[in-house]
Design a protein around this motif. Structure first.
Motif, mmCIF file in Angstrom:
data_model
loop_
_atom_site.group_PDB
_atom_site.id
_atom_site.type_symbol
_atom_site.label_atom_id
_atom_site.label_comp_id
_atom_site.label_asym_id
_atom_site.label_seq_id
_atom_site.Cartn_x
_atom_site.Cartn_y
_atom_site.Cartn_z
ATOM 1 N N ASP A 59 5.817 108.417 -10.631
ATOM 2 C CA ASP A 59 6.104 109.099 -9.376
ATOM 3 C C ASP A 59 5.406 110.460 -9.421
ATOM 4 O O ASP A 59 5.535 111.198 -10.392
ATOM 5 N N SER A 68 3.731 102.896 -11.582
ATOM 6 C CA SER A 68 5.108 103.181 -11.980
ATOM 7 C C SER A 68 5.403 104.678 -12.062
ATOM 8 O O SER A 68 6.563 105.069 -12.126
ATOM 9 N N GLY A 75 6.016 113.156 -7.852
ATOM 10 C CA GLY A 75 6.979 114.260 -7.935
ATOM 11 C C GLY A 75 7.410 114.508 -9.367
ATOM 12 O O GLY A 75 7.539 115.664 -9.796
ATOM 13 N N ASP A 76 7.635 113.431 -10.114
ATOM 14 C CA ASP A 76 8.014 113.568 -11.523
ATOM 15 C C ASP A 76 6.883 114.172 -12.344
ATOM 16 O O ASP A 76 7.117 114.994 -13.232
#
Length: 66
Positions: A29, A27, A31-32
């Motif tokens: 990401d 869950s 990039g996050d």
């Protein structure tokens, strides 16, 4: 509890924990996570810089006579 039932309980618990961790990991990401790490690093640098500036300003005030 016998040794075999204890081992089965540990395997079941390990499997459940592994499945839970895998579902949570998917869950996220990447990039996050990178953005969060970058913002934490910038926040740390700003905090250190402001602390040092305030310490220097306080030191200058202590040297000035009232």
């Amino acid at each position: 509890m016998s040794s075999s039932s204890m081992r089965l309980w540990n395997e079941c618990r390990t499997g459940t924990l592994g499945g839970t961790l895998c579902s949570i990991w998917v869950s996220f990401d990447m990039g996050d996570m990178l953005h969060t790490a970058l913002m934490a690093a910038v926040g740390t640098l700003v905090s250190v810089a402001v602390s040092r500036l305030l310490a220097l300003k306080g030191k200058d005030r202590d040297d000035d006579p009232p």
